[in-house]
Design a protein around this motif. Structure first.
Motif, PDB file in Angstrom:
ATOM      1  N   THR A  82      -2.851   0.321  -4.252  1.00  0.00           N
ATOM      2  CA  THR A  82      -2.715  -1.031  -3.696  1.00  0.00           C
ATOM      3  C   THR A  82      -2.582  -2.114  -4.755  1.00  0.00           C
ATOM      4  O   THR A  82      -2.005  -3.166  -4.482  1.00  0.00           O
ATOM      5  CB  THR A  82      -3.927  -1.360  -2.806  1.00  0.00           C
ATOM      6  OG1 THR A  82      -5.126  -1.264  -3.594  1.00  0.00           O
ATOM      7  CG2 THR A  82      -4.022  -0.377  -1.636  1.00  0.00           C
ATOM      8  N   PRO A 133      -6.689 -13.515  14.044  1.00  0.00           N
ATOM      9  CA  PRO A 133      -6.677 -12.134  14.557  1.00  0.00           C
ATOM     10  C   PRO A 133      -5.925 -12.052  15.881  1.00  0.00           C
ATOM     11  O   PRO A 133      -5.966 -12.969  16.701  1.00  0.00           O
ATOM     12  CB  PRO A 133      -8.165 -11.813  14.732  1.00  0.00           C
ATOM     13  CG  PRO A 133      -8.869 -12.755  13.812  1.00  0.00           C
ATOM     14  CD  PRO A 133      -8.060 -14.009  13.808  1.00  0.00           C
ATOM     15  N   PRO A 145      -1.257 -10.386   6.219  1.00  0.00           N
ATOM     16  CA  PRO A 145      -2.397 -10.934   6.956  1.00  0.00           C
ATOM     17  C   PRO A 145      -1.941 -12.020   7.925  1.00  0.00           C
ATOM     18  O   PRO A 145      -1.016 -12.788   7.633  1.00  0.00           O
ATOM     19  CB  PRO A 145      -3.288 -11.511   5.850  1.00  0.00           C
ATOM     20  CG  PRO A 145      -2.899 -10.750   4.619  1.00  0.00           C
ATOM     21  CD  PRO A 145      -1.431 -10.484   4.760  1.00  0.00           C
ATOM     22  N   VAL A 194      -3.099  -3.704  12.056  1.00  0.00           N
ATOM     23  CA  VAL A 194      -4.195  -2.964  11.435  1.00  0.00           C
ATOM     24  C   VAL A 194      -5.373  -3.894  11.199  1.00  0.00           C
ATOM     25  O   VAL A 194      -5.283  -5.103  11.424  1.00  0.00           O
ATOM     26  CB  VAL A 194      -3.734  -2.308  10.106  1.00  0.00           C
ATOM     27  CG1 VAL A 194      -2.623  -1.295  10.378  1.00  0.00           C
ATOM     28  CG2 VAL A 194      -3.255  -3.364   9.111  1.00  0.00           C
ATOM     29  N   ASP A 195      -6.463  -3.322  10.707  1.00  0.00           N
ATOM     30  CA  ASP A 195      -7.678  -4.083  10.418  1.00  0.00           C
ATOM     31  C   ASP A 195      -8.102  -4.906  11.634  1.00  0.00           C
ATOM     32  O   ASP A 195      -8.353  -6.104  11.541  1.00  0.00           O
ATOM     33  CB  ASP A 195      -7.467  -4.993   9.201  1.00  0.00           C
ATOM     34  CG  ASP A 195      -8.771  -5.597   8.690  1.00  0.00           C
ATOM     35  OD1 ASP A 195      -9.842  -5.074   9.036  1.00  0.00           O
ATOM     36  OD2 ASP A 195      -8.702  -6.617   7.965  1.00  0.00           O
ATOM     37  N   SER A 196      -8.177  -4.216  12.775  1.00  0.00           N
ATOM     38  CA  SER A 196      -8.606  -4.849  14.033  1.00  0.00           C
ATOM     39  C   SER A 196      -7.761  -6.069  14.384  1.00  0.00           C
ATOM     40  O   SER A 196      -8.258  -7.062  14.916  1.00  0.00           O
ATOM     41  CB  SER A 196     -10.086  -5.241  13.960  1.00  0.00           C
ATOM     42  OG  SER A 196     -10.896  -4.109  13.724  1.00  0.00           O
ATOM     43  N   THR A 226       0.855  -1.186   0.000  1.00  0.00           N
ATOM     44  CA  THR A 226       0.000   0.000   0.000  1.00  0.00           C
ATOM     45  C   THR A 226       0.890   1.235   0.000  1.00  0.00           C
ATOM     46  O   THR A 226       1.693   1.436   0.917  1.00  0.00           O
ATOM     47  CB  THR A 226      -0.911   0.042   1.229  1.00  0.00           C
ATOM     48  OG1 THR A 226      -1.802  -1.081   1.193  1.00  0.00           O
ATOM     49  CG2 THR A 226      -1.735   1.321   1.250  1.00  0.00           C
ATOM     50  N   ARG A 265      -6.108  -8.040  12.288  1.00  0.00           N
ATOM     51  CA  ARG A 265      -6.084  -9.120  11.295  1.00  0.00           C
ATOM     52  C   ARG A 265      -4.852  -9.079  10.412  1.00  0.00           C
ATOM     53  O   ARG A 265      -4.518 -10.064   9.751  1.00  0.00           O
ATOM     54  CB  ARG A 265      -7.342  -9.056  10.418  1.00  0.00           C
ATOM     55  CG  ARG A 265      -8.638  -9.315  11.159  1.00  0.00           C
ATOM     56  CD  ARG A 265      -9.834  -9.259  10.207  1.00  0.00           C
ATOM     57  NE  ARG A 265     -11.088  -9.517  10.895  1.00  0.00           N
ATOM     58  CZ  ARG A 265     -11.809  -8.592  11.511  1.00  0.00           C
ATOM     59  NH1 ARG A 265     -11.385  -7.328  11.514  1.00  0.00           N
ATOM     60  NH2 ARG A 265     -12.936  -8.912  12.120  1.00  0.00           N
ATOM     61  N   GLU A 266      -4.169  -7.925  10.360  1.00  0.00           N
ATOM     62  CA  GLU A 266      -2.999  -7.772   9.506  1.00  0.00           C
ATOM     63  C   GLU A 266      -1.890  -7.053  10.264  1.00  0.00           C
ATOM     64  O   GLU A 266      -2.154  -6.240  11.146  1.00  0.00           O
ATOM     65  CB  GLU A 266      -3.314  -6.955   8.245  1.00  0.00           C
ATOM     66  CG  GLU A 266      -4.079  -7.687   7.197  1.00  0.00           C
ATOM     67  CD  GLU A 266      -4.105  -6.909   5.876  1.00  0.00           C
ATOM     68  OE1 GLU A 266      -4.653  -7.441   4.907  1.00  0.00           O
ATOM     69  OE2 GLU A 266      -3.583  -5.772   5.828  1.00  0.00           O
ATOM     70  N   HIS A 274       1.940  -5.389   3.653  1.00  0.00           N
ATOM     71  CA  HIS A 274       0.852  -5.930   4.464  1.00  0.00           C
ATOM     72  C   HIS A 274       0.963  -7.449   4.564  1.00  0.00           C
ATOM     73  O   HIS A 274       1.154  -8.136   3.556  1.00  0.00           O
ATOM     74  CB  HIS A 274      -0.505  -5.518   3.891  1.00  0.00           C
ATOM     75  CG  HIS A 274      -0.815  -4.072   4.120  1.00  0.00           C
ATOM     76  ND1 HIS A 274      -1.669  -3.636   5.102  1.00  0.00           N
ATOM     77  CD2 HIS A 274      -0.360  -2.948   3.507  1.00  0.00           C
ATOM     78  CE1 HIS A 274      -1.746  -2.317   5.086  1.00  0.00           C
ATOM     79  NE2 HIS A 274      -0.958  -1.881   4.115  1.00  0.00           N
TER      80      HIS A 274
END
Length: 895
Positions: free
Chosen positions: A583, A667, A663, A722-724, A562, A726-727, A661
């Protein structure tokens, strides 16, 4: 001289004249030194004329040494004032950025600073940390380990601290009594004497402001009278005395040494703060410094590893004692660039250039030691074999690479009608065309001279023999000269090496596995898939990676990029209001580079169009774009439980941030990042409340792990969950064009002058190496596995070409020193007089036992400065040392 007992109440005010000396920052080092010399010239005169003057020289010896290099005749003046207790120096050599140097370097910084200040009259017994951009978790243990009972901090203190004194506690439970520089930091009394007609009023205001923070029974109030690059008023003693009488306040000048002498060192009953201090609640911690000018961070990490884990252990275990001066110079340069305005990259471009040069020198000095010892050891290894050194304290097996000569003949040069003197002048010793002459021949009619050259010297050669064969008139001869060599190539070689020892291995000329004890896990490549039996990688159509670990779970989308705007400065990231995130690649190409069985490599090229710069007029990004090709090389090696990933590109754009990024398999609510002697747990948020946006971007050095994925690192890096959760996003680059910006969306006030820093756009080549290690279960269950994998990834086996005759036998492997124990990490091996000194840390977070074996007959503990402690039993060359969780332990071993 200590504070009189009647002044130790909370109503008394101690004013400490000082300067905060940024050795290099918005001006380069030598220009700031000019100011330093002028300041100290005047200050020494003033202090000698009036014995009431006191001064604290910022807790760092660098300022003293920098001054004395210009004014060597002032040494005795400095010593006299230090011995009189009126000038406080040390204990640091330099005020470093704690997160951008290793824990070992922090110890050496203190060691050097304490030694040098002792030579100059005495050390200020305070861990003075006035302006660092946050503080590491293990600092309390480090300070206590060198005999310092007090700390003094400013930035990073959390909101739950509501008093000026607290117990700062390291992960192992070691606590240090800490004075918080509240209500203004190291300049909370900077303007006290600025208005000479209002000093009494200013004194009352300062007293009231500091009284609000006073912990009952913690001693007098502390006013820090000074700021960046300043000196006190010449009549400060008179001004303060008159103001104190007028205000009815007991106030006096003192050094920080005088302030802390006599104060209690116990931490019982104090408010407790655990671990690192990285809160934004009280002051800016300027986290963007960890991602700006990334080449400086990369260079620091590379130089530290070369010195700490290769050169110094090789010298201690396999050297002859002649390497120490090189190591001393390397450490001096490493410490010099660790300054909190140096390696951070938040200075002017000239400063960054000087930092890069000194860091390179440190690495080169470390490499010189490796070369010296490596050549000596390689003299017993045949020249078609390799000497391999293992920098880890356990037996290692792995892949190294050798340049080999293959059967056949390759013509490097074929010159006709060449004057003989010219032809022979091209030979330098044995070197010719970057190789070494192994044989030569002259045709029967004397018209053709042929040199055969090889990669390594293989036989004695003297160019005088060629001249003699050409005859007495050789200077007049014209020849046809041919340079031939066997075709070359690089082959992977499997090596098994004892802990911190060395072994010899001979490669084969063909691309087949070579070496002894070959691994059971062959690497296989099939289209876009790599598999070594431990991990499996598949490249998706968009160029991202799918990773399958030993438990069969697959994580997709790894390696997405990103690119977004950054209108910030060297201190803080600032996204544009009208940001444009790029992206998706425009094209993707996958190429197979190597196909196993010891290693396999795929190269993924993704092409993008990134905005060329920021558009400050519209708070966005420019419409014009630049084409950028990002190359990602993915590699699996035999028996390695992780995938190696190298990302490289040519940065042609300004004012942007690029993140990789990753993943996570599951989580995560927390991340675990290795830093300085510790693995620190962090959440998804950061505490705010001050004048800076609390971005949850954090520093890491060895690795960061979360949700079943560990990212192994080779350089100081910035990451964020990031992403709660997840990543995990890893910052590869932050390009900015200003040292500081007066208007900043993420920060209320400037962090420095607004100066252009075109060099901080970091244009040009950027390459990042990391590895992806999947793990099952909790971090606690995987800690030992991750720690060992991170050590091996960062510290690869070191191969040196042999130089002995082909007929020489391969020498037997040599054991150096082994260190075992669950979660035990080695940080240092060095020679200290008749002892081999070893430092280990229980980074697994559990109580454990370190087991050291190296044929030693005696052992003792030592503190962080190397001062001898208790004797330890040695049984059959082995030492066993119980360690509490997170304990830093130093041992001295002798034969």
């Amino acid at each position: 001289m200590s504070i009189p007992s009647h002044d130790r109440s909370g109503s008394a005010l101690v004013v400490v004249p000082h300067t905060h000396w940024d050795r290099e920052w918005y001006l380069p080092f030598q220009r700031f030194r000019l100011r330093l010399v002028a300041l100290l010239d005047e200050l020494l005169d003033r202090m000698e004329d009036d014995p009431r003057h006191r001064f604290t020289l910022d807790g760092q010896l660098a300022a003293v040494d920098d001054y004395l290099e210009v004014r060597p005749g002032a040494r005795e003046r400095v010593v006299s004032l230090v011995k009189a207790g009126r000038l406080a120096i040390g204990p640091w050599d330099i005020l470093m950025d704690e997160f951008l140097c290793s824990g070992e370097q922090i110890v050496r910084n203190l060691e050097r600073g304490i030694r040098r200040s002792g030579e100059l009259g005495g050390t200020m017994p305070v861990g003075y940390l006035p302006d660092m951009f946050g503080h590491i978790a293990q600092m309390p243990q480090i300070l206590r380990g060198v005999g310092l009972d007090h700390a003094c901090v400013h930035r990073g203190v959390p909101s739950r601290v509501t008093t000026d004194t607290f117990a700062w506690t390291a992960p192992d439970g070691t606590a240090v009594r800490t004075r918080y520089l509240a209500a203004g930091g190291y300049g909370n009394a900077a303007g006290l004497l600025a208005d000479r007609d209002a000093v009494a009023e200013g004194l009352r205001e300062l007293h009231g402001r500091m009284s609000a923070w006073a912990l009952p029974g913690s001693g007098p109030l502390l006013g820090m009278y000074g700021s960046d690059h300043t000196a006190p008023e010449s009549d400060a003693p008179d001004l303060l005395a008159r103001a104190g009488r007028a205000a009815g306040i007991t106030a006096r000048l003192a050094t920080l040494t005088e302030f802390f002498e006599g104060l209690p060192s116990a931490t019982d009953g104090l408010p407790v703060v655990h671990g690192e201090l990285r809160s934004h609640a009280r002051a800016n911690i300027l986290p963007g410094v960890h991602s700006v000018r990334p080449r400086l961070k990369q260079a620091m990490s590379r130089a530290e590893r070369r010195v700490e884990r290769y050169a110094e252990p090789m010298a201690a275990l396999h050297g002859d004692g002649g390497e120490q001066r090189f190591l001393d110079m390397a450490w001096q340069r490493l410490i010099a660039v660790s300054g909190h305005d140096s390696v951070t990259g938040c200075g002017c471009d000239e400063t960054a250039v000087q930092v890069a040069a000194r860091t390179a020198e440190a690495e080169q000095l470390g490499q010189a030691v490796c070369d010296l010892i490596g050549r000596r050891l390689a003299a017993a290894v045949p020249h078609d074999a390799l000497l391999v050194f293992n920098p880890s304290p356990w037996p290692r097996s792995g892949v190294v690479f050798a340049d080999v000569d293959r059967p056949g003949v390759q013509v490097l040069a074929d010159d006709t009608d060449l004057p003989a003197p010219v032809a022979l002048a091209r030979v330098h010793g044995t070197e010719l065309y970057g190789r070494h002459v192994s044989s030569w021949s002259l045709s029967g009619d004397g018209s053709l001279l042929t040199f055969e050259v090889l990669r390594q010297p293989s036989a004695p050669f003297d160019v005088a023999e060629v001249r003699e064969a050409l005859g007495a008139d050789w200077r007049k001869r014209r020849l046809r000269v041919r340079i031939v060599t066997p075709p070359g190539g690089t082959v992977p070689v499997w090596a098994q090496v004892p802990p911190l020892g060395h072994a010899a291995v001979r490669p084969a000329a063909e691309d087949s596995p070579t070496g002894t004890g070959l691994p059971p896990y062959d690497v296989r490549s099939d289209g876009r898939v790599l598999d070594n039996g431990l991990v499996r990688i598949e490249v998706a159509g968009d160029g991202t990676l799918g990773l399958r670990g030993p438990d069969g779970a697959v994580t997709a989308g790894l390696g997405a990029l990103t690119d977004g705007g950054d209108l910030g400065d060297t201190y803080n990231y600032a996204p544009p209001a009208a940001d444009l995130l790029v992206t998706e690649p425009e094209t993707v190409r996958v190429t197979r580079v190597a196909a196993g069985p010891l290693r396999a490599v795929l190269e993924v090229e993704r092409r993008y169009s990134w905005p060329a710069a920021g558009d400050f007029a519209v708070d966005g990004r420019a419409r014009r774009t630049e084409p950028v090709a990002v190359t990602m090389r993915v590699e699996l090696r035999a028996a390695e439980p992780y995938a190696r990933v190298d990302v490289a590109f040519d940065n042609r754009c300004d004012d942007h941030r690029l993140r990789l990024h990753l993943p996570l398999p599951s989580p995560a609510r927390s991340s675990f990042a290795e830093g300085q002697f510790a693995v620190v747990r962090r959440g998804l948020t950061a505490e705010g409340g001050g004048g800076e946006a609390p971005l949850p971007t954090f520093p890491a050095s060895g690795f960061v792990a979360a949700g079943g994925l560990a990212v192994l690192l080779t350089e100081y890096s910035e990451y964020e969950l990031v992403d709660s959760g997840r990543e995990l996003a890893l910052t590869l680059l932050r390009s900015v064009g200003q040292l500081s910006r007066n208007r900043h969306v993420m920060r209320d006030e400037p962090a420095g002058p607004q100066l252009p820093t075109p060099g901080a756009q970091s244009r040009g080549h950027r390459a990042v190496s990391l590895a992806l290690l999947p793990y099952s279960g909790t971090w606690e269950g995987a800690a030992d596995t991750v720690l060992r994998a991170a050590d091996e990834f960062r510290h690869g086996l070191l191969a040196v070409a042999g130089t002995a005759a082909l007929s020489a036998p391969l020498p037997e492997p040599v054991h150096g020193l082994s260190v075992g124990g669950t979660g035990v990490v080695l940080t240092s091996v060095r020679e200290r007089g008749e002892w081999t000194e070893v430092r280990v840390v229980a980074e697994g977070g559990v109580s454990t036992e370190a087991v050291l074996d190296g044929g030693f007959t005696r052992a003792r503990r030592a503190d962080l400065l190397g001062r001898a402690g208790e004797e330890l039993p040695v049984r059959e060359g082995t030492v066993r040392l119980p360690l509490r969780a997170w304990e830093i332990a130093t041992l001295q071993l002798g034969r």
